[in-house]
Design a protein around this motif. Sequence first.
Motif, short mmCIF file in Angstrom:
data_model
loop_
_atom_site.label_atom_id
_atom_site.label_comp_id
_atom_site.label_asym_id
_atom_site.label_seq_id
_atom_site.Cartn_x
_atom_site.Cartn_y
_atom_site.Cartn_z
N ASP A 112 6.58 0.72 -7.45
CA ASP A 112 6.89 0.86 -6.03
C ASP A 112 5.68 1.39 -5.27
OD1 ASP A 112 9.44 -0.11 -6.36
OD2 ASP A 112 10.41 1.85 -6.34
N ARG A 113 4.97 2.34 -5.87
CA ARG A 113 3.76 2.86 -5.23
C ARG A 113 2.70 1.77 -5.11
NH1 ARG A 113 2.05 8.58 -7.81
NH2 ARG A 113 0.69 8.58 -5.96
N SER B 50 3.67 -0.53 -2.24
CA SER B 50 3.41 0.14 -0.96
C SER B 50 1.93 0.11 -0.63
CB SER B 50 3.92 1.59 -1.02
OG SER B 50 3.62 2.28 0.17
N SER C 2 0.86 -3.33 0.46
CA SER C 2 1.31 -3.58 1.82
C SER C 2 0.36 -2.98 2.85
CB SER C 2 2.72 -3.01 2.02
OG SER C 2 3.16 -3.19 3.35
N SER C 3 -0.08 -1.75 2.60
CA SER C 3 -0.96 -1.08 3.55
C SER C 3 -2.39 -1.61 3.47
CB SER C 3 -0.96 0.43 3.31
OG SER C 3 -1.49 0.74 2.03
#
Length: 522
Positions: A197-198, A201, A204-205
């Motif tokens: 999940d990290r 994320s 995405s950024s």
Amino acid sequence: MASLTAHGDTDGGAGQADVLAFLRDKGTLAPEATAREIDTHAASIFLAGDRAWKLKRAVRFGYLDFSTADKRRDALCAELALNRRTAPDLYVDVVAITRDRAGHFAIGGTGEPVDWLLRMQRFPDDALLVRLAKQGVLGFDILMRLTDHIVGFHADAEVARCDDAATRFESVIDGNAASLTNYSEILSPKAATCLCDRHRSAVSSLSTLLDDRGRAGRVRHAHGDLHLANIAMIDGEPTMFDCLEFSPELATIDVLYDIAFLIMDLWQRGMRTEANIVFNRYLDLSPADEGGVTLMPLFVSVRATVRAHVMAAQAARADNDPALVAQARAYLDLGMTAMDDVPPRLVAIGGLSGTGKSSMARLIGGDIGRVPGARILRNDVIRKRLAGVSPETRLDYASYTAAAADRVYEALDAAASAMLASGQAVIADAVFAPPAERGAIESVARAASCRFDGVWLMASDRTRQARVTQRQADASDADAKVALAQSHLDIGDLGIWTSLSGYGTLNTGVADLLTLLAVGSP
């Protein structure tokens, strides 16, 4: 990009058990002896005399399929061609294992081909860099030459310009997530889910940066499996071999993700200084990748995650061998810590030529900031970059004007500012003799709202002249004459900078410097 999901072994190679028995027989590969066998999750390697023979195992995972003899032949042919990019003399040919009508096997015989071998030149076991690392003799010179080779290899590698690099990389993360679920008894499902999940994320950024690098040609058909066990000292040079051959898609990656495997491998072994040396040398030689530094923690973490489920697979095949289980978990732990948010900081190391600035910076780089340590910005290297030459190319005295010095320090300050903005710690390595130059680098830290430490190294004129005279193949052009002339410089008030003795041994100086910098404290 293909998934990295592992679906388990598949016995798709009819008769391969008989082939393995044949290769293990005394006299097949080595006269009057049996070959030494090394098994991996997808191959068996036989060492005999001056030859090494690789047999692909009849397995199928989500990311590779060696379930038929034809597929294994194609994979070996690809392996031969791709590895000749970096080790042309190591890879000889692909030969058939044949079986005649009486059922007898032969290598390169006239019967029907039933399987295939990759024939290679054998090198000594102690030539592997993984062995040198374990022995503690993986030195600075080897790492520098290795990184030089990697930079050259990446420069020549086939470019795959793309607009969807972020999406491609996210598929690697999805594959990792799927593979990790297969080993829930070995790797904590909660930790694995949290880590992936990290990663999602972060992608995405960072998607704009990833895609920009894809469009800029920084995605290339690289090595794909660049760790210490796939590099050997051959004819005195670190040589890459055994690249990822079974999927051009999986090997077509951001060049920083390629070298992140080597950096991760060194970091995991506690060799942070060595990892930081590779990181900095690569960027010193590849200015096009300076802007991608923000990606390094993610790339290192994903590499560690890949290694975690690969080791878990090996552990599962070995009845959950405790040592392999521990290794798998250690890689997952590294994947987590590599993603930790560590505030950037700026350390400036100044002093006259020969006080030990660059040696000190190199030895503390891995201890400063986030993975893979501080970006070391050395004014000697920046000067050569501005001149359009390699770091070790000597410049004449005419290149060392006051105006040229101003340009170098301006470039140093700008590079430090950019690195801090990306989240990477910086060590600025320069003479910093005039108070104005020290003030400028202090201003960089203030603008970034980060911690600043200014360190001024001192050593006697005799010591400094001796040191610069002993230098070989270094970015600094300072000689004994320059070192002596610097003795007359007006240093002025050091202000917030701390003086540190450079008279003693390097180890003592590094210990004093780390204490001064309070490494590990908030």
